[in-house]
Design an enzyme around this catalytic site. Structure first.
Site, PDB file in Angstrom:
ATOM      1  CB  THR A 179      -0.977  -0.015   1.197  1.00  0.00           C
ATOM      2  OG1 THR A 179      -0.252  -0.160   2.401  1.00  0.00           O
ATOM      3  CG2 THR A 179      -1.989  -1.125   1.044  1.00  0.00           C
ATOM      4  CE  LYS A 181       0.503  -3.342   3.318  1.00  0.00           C
ATOM      5  NZ  LYS A 181      -0.439  -2.508   4.158  1.00  0.00           N
ATOM      6  CB  THR A 202      -2.705  -2.862   7.715  1.00  0.00           C
ATOM      7  OG1 THR A 202      -3.318  -3.102   8.961  1.00  0.00           O
ATOM      8  CG2 THR A 202      -2.580  -4.153   6.947  1.00  0.00           C
ATOM      9  CD  GLU A 257       2.577   5.705   7.105  1.00  0.00           C
ATOM     10  OE1 GLU A 257       1.735   5.142   6.389  1.00  0.00           O
ATOM     11  OE2 GLU A 257       2.309   6.208   8.202  1.00  0.00           O
ATOM     12  CG  ASN A 317       0.367   9.091   8.549  1.00  0.00           C
ATOM     13  OD1 ASN A 317      -0.312   8.227   8.011  1.00  0.00           O
ATOM     14  ND2 ASN A 317       1.613   8.894   8.932  1.00  0.00           N
ATOM     15  CB  SER A 355      -7.795  12.783  -2.480  1.00  0.00           C
ATOM     16  OG  SER A 355      -7.117  11.547  -2.517  1.00  0.00           O
TER      17      SER A 355
END
Lengths: 427, 427
Positions: free
Chosen positions: B172, B198, B209, B299, B422, B427
Site C-alpha cells: 500500500t 507489507k 497495515t 512512514e 498522514n 482525497s
C-alpha cells in the site's frame, strides 16, 4: 484585560518565536491574593534578558496540597515537595526555568536543600515549608549559587500585585503565559482563586514540562485542600495530553493562605461542608482553564481536539479509550490535515484494549455522525464534515453503547512544527 | 539479486513517490516453495496500473498457523482467518490491497464469505481452508464482485515462481516490497522458507497495515507450526513499532506444505523435536528480517532505532520500558534531529510505569555511555555522540540495574514527512 504582546517582544525574551494561533486574545489582570507576595528576577540560569526565577511568599498558617508526576524517575524538586507536603503548611514557593534539576543525582538533591535553606535564612520559615519546582534542561547540574543570593532582595521587594510577572517567569517553550482567576463567595465571604501554569509538551528536557500553581485566600485545611485538588485533577490536568510523554517534573500545588479568616470567615475543615460548593466549582474552572491553556499552547498546535467517549463499561475504561484516541499520532495528524478520518478513530478504540464492540460503535465529528453501528453513516456528507474540520476546535465523540462510563480529554493536533520544535539540533 | 527499481517506476504504479533511504540495496531472487503456486492480478480495487490481488494456492495437507491483531475492532478478514485456523489446514490465501474491508459491518462479512466461496468453487477446497487478508481504506465497503471473477484464470496460470510479484501485489504505502528467504536442513532434508510482508505505519486506514505471509515446504504439524510462530513473534513482529498505532487488520500467517515429506522427510509433530533447531532459527531470521523491513519503511523514516533495555525486573517489564522509549514522540523526534537527548530517554523510562530507579540508570547511544548512575557520564563527549547520531542505524541501550530482564525493540525516527504522509487531505 491586557492585550497579548507582540511576537517581536516574545523573540527578544528568548521564548518561542511564534505565538500559538490558539492563544487567548487577552490576559486577565490578575488580582491580589491576600497573604501572597510575589517577586521575580533574572538569574540568567539559561535564558538571557528575561525573568527565570519566581519567589512566592505566603503568610503564616498557609495550608498546601499537591499532585505530582507519576514518573518513576522524578526530579529532585518533586521528591522534595512530596516530602514537605506532609507538614501541610507552606511559606514559600521557588520556581526556576531553564534547568529542570532532573537526573542530576546527589548534586540535584543538594541544590534543592541549599535553595530551601537560603529561603529559610532570609524569611525565617522552616525548610520544610518551602516548595520548589524547576523546569528546563534535564541532566545538567543546577547550581543554586546562581540564584540563592537573589532571595534577600526578592523577599524585600515582593508584592501582591505581580501575578502576571509570575506567569512569565516560569515559561520555557510556552508561547504565551497562562493565567486564570475567579472570585467566589465562601460561607458569605468573598475569596479569590488565582492560578498560573506553564507547559507546551508534556515534557521536553530542553524546554517544557507542566507546572501549575494555584493560590487562594480562603481558609481551608490541608486535608480538604488535597481532597479538592485530587477531585479536580482527573478531569483537568490529568485529562490533557500533548504528546503522551510524561515529564519527570510535573507539579501542581494549591496554596490557601486563610487570610479570609482574618476577615471573619470560618475555616473549612470538612470536604462535605455545604459552603464549599461554589468554591469547589470555581477551583475546577480555574484548573480546567489552566490545563486547556497548556493544550492550546501544545508544541506546533493549530487545533484543539476534545475527545469524549460515552457508553463505556466504566469511567476508567472510557478515559483509557479517550486517551488512546487523543494520543494516536494517526488521529492527530488527520486532524492537522483537516481530515475527518474516522477509520483512525476506530483503530484507536480498538488498540486501547478496553471493552468495545465494533458493530455498536458510533462516531461523531462535532454534531455530525460519521459512523453508526459499525458502518459509515448512510447520511454521511463529506462536504459538511470537511467544512467542520476546517475549524479551530474539533470535537470527536465516540459512543461505545456498552454502559454508562464517560470521559472527556483534550489534546492538540500533530503538525510538522511539533517535529521541527522537538527535532532540531540541541545547541 | 534484483536491483531496486527506479523511483519513476514506483510513481507510475501508484505507490509512494520516494523510496525509503533505509530500503535494502537489492532484493533476493525468491526461490520456489514446493507445494505453493502464486498468481497476481490487477483488479483495480483502488490502485490503477499495478497489481492489487494475490492468490496463493497450497497443495493438500498444508498445515497453517497464524497470529493476528490484538485490536478489539478487528476487520472481517481477521475474524474469518481466526475461525478457519481451527481446522489447521490451508489450501488458499487471498490478499487484496486498496481496501481493508474493516468497519464494514455485515457487508464486510458477506464479502469475505463470497471470496472464500469463489475460491472454493474454482479450486475445490473447503471454504474453511481459505485465508483472506485485506489492506487499505477502512470503512469503505469492499465489493467481492470486483475480483471474484479473476480467480478461475489465476488458478490456471498460478506458478511457483512468482514470489517477487506476490510481494508487490500486497503493497500500500510501502515504498519497497519486503522479502526474506532461507534454506535449511531439517532432519537431513533441505527445506526452504519464504516470506513476504507489507506495512509502513502500524495502521493507516487509507493505506498501511502490517501483513506477512511465510511458507515452507517443510512437513510440520499445525500445532507445532503455531508454537514456532508464537515463539518468534514476540521478538520480531511484536517488537517493532512505527507509531504505536495498532491496525485493525494485522495478520501473520505461516504455511507448511509438507512437500518435503514426499522427498522422504519425516513430519515434525513435536515442538521438542531436536531436528527442529536449524529450522527454528531460520524461521526466526526470516521473521526478523521481514519485521525490520517494515520498520525501515516506516512512514517518513530516515533512521532505524534499536532500543535495548537490560537489567529489568523481568523480560516483560524490560519490553514495556523499551516500547515506551520506542513510542515516545520526543525520543523519536530527537533521533530525527540527530540529537543524543538522553534526558528524553530518562523521561520515557519514567513514564513506562515499570520498576526503575533513577540513580541506577545507565544510558548508551551506540557504545557511548552518556549517562551513568543518575548523572551525565563524566566522560561524556558531545562531539563523539554527535558523530554517532549522524548514522543511519541508532542503538539506544538502557541498563536499569535491577534484575535480569531484557528486551530489544525496533522503531524509526519521527520526521516531518510522517506528518505530511498522514496529515494530507483525504482525497
Amino acid at each position: 484585560m491586557r492585550s497579548i504582546e507582540a511576537r517581536e517582544n516574545m523573540v527578544s525574551t528568548g521564548m518561542s518565536d511564534q505565538i500559538s494561533p490558539l492563544a487567548p486574545k487577552s490576559y486577565p489582570d490578575m488580582p491580589e491574593i491576600d497573604g501572597v507576595r510575589i517577586a521575580t528576577a533574572e538569574a540568567g540560569i539559561k535564558y538571557k534578558g528575561r525573568t527565570d526565577l519566581l519567589l512566592m511568599l505566603f503568610d503564616e498558617a498557609t495550608s498546601v496540597a499537591g499532585v505530582f508526576t507519576t514518573s518513576k524517575c522524578p526530579s529532585a524538586p518533586v521528591d522534595f515537595c512530596r516530602q514537605n507536603l506532609k507538614s501541610g503548611t507552606a511559606r514559600a514557593l521557588v520556581v526556576n526555568s531553564g534547568n529542570a534539576n532532573a537526573f542530576t543525582g546527589r548534586r540535584g538533591i543538594e541544590t534543592v536543600e541549599q535553595t530551601a535553606k537560603a529561603v529559610s535564612d532570609v524569611t525565617g520559615c522552616g525548610t520544610d515549608e518551602v516548595f520548589i519546582a524547576s523546569t528546563g534542561v534535564i541532566g545538567e547540574p543546577l547550581d543554586a549559587s546562581r540564584f540563592m543570593h537573589l532571595f534577600a532582595d526578592m523577599t524585600k521587594t515582593a508584592t501582591g500585585t505581580r501575578w502576571n510577572d509570575a506567569g512569565r517567569a516560569i515559561m520555557t517553550t510556552d508561547t504565551y503565559p497562562k493565567y486564570a482567576t475567579r472570585t467566589v463567595s465562601l460561607g458569605g465571604h468573598v475569596v479569590t482563586i488565582n492560578g498560573i501554569s506553564k507547559g507546551a509538551g508534556m515534557i521536553a528536557p530542553d524546554m517544557a514540562t507542566m507546572l501549575s500553581f494555584v493560590a487562594t485566600d480562603a481558609a481551608i485545611s490541608a486535608d480538604v485542600l488535597q481532597a479538592l485538588l485530587t477531585r479536580h485533577v482527573g478531569g483537568t490536568f490529568n485529562a490533557v495530553t500533548v504528546d503522551s510523554d510524561t515529564s519527570t517534573s510535573d507539579t501542581l500545588i494549591l496554596f490557601a493562605t486563610g487570610a479570609s479568616a482574618k476577615r471573619g470567615a470560618k475555616t473549612i475543615t470538612s470536604i462535605d461542608d455545604a459552603d464549599l460548593a461554589g468554591f469547589d466549582a470555581a477551583l475546577g474552572e480555574v484548573m480546567k482553564s489552566l490545563a486547556l491553556q497548556v493544550v492550546r499552547d501544545g508544541e506546533g498546535a493549530r487545533k484543539q481536539i476534545e475527545v469524549t467517549v460515552k457508553g463505556g463499561q466504566s469511567d476508567v475504561s472510557a478515559k483509557r479509550i479517550a486517551l488512546a484516541i487523543a494520543n494516536s499520532p494517526l488521529v492527530k495528524t488527520a486532524v492537522a490535515g483537516e481530515d475527518a478520518n474516522w477509520g483512525r478513530v476506530v483503530m484507536a478504540v480498538g488498540k486501547a484494549g478496553e471493552p468495545a464492540e465494533r458493530d455498536l460503535l458510533s462516531i461523531y465529528f462535532g454534531d455530525i455522525r460519521v459512523a453508526h453501528e459499525g458502518l459509515r453513516d448512510p447520511a454521511y456528507s463529506e462536504e459538511a464534515t470537511s467544512a467542520y474540520m476546517k475549524g479551530e476546535d474539533i470535537a470527536i465523540t465516540v459512543e461505545l453503547g456498552l454502559g454508562e462510563g464517560k470521559a472527556t480529554v483534550w489534546t492538540c493536533d500533530l503538525t510538522k512544527e511539533y517535529v521541527a520544535i522537538n527535532g532540531d539540533y540541541r545547541s
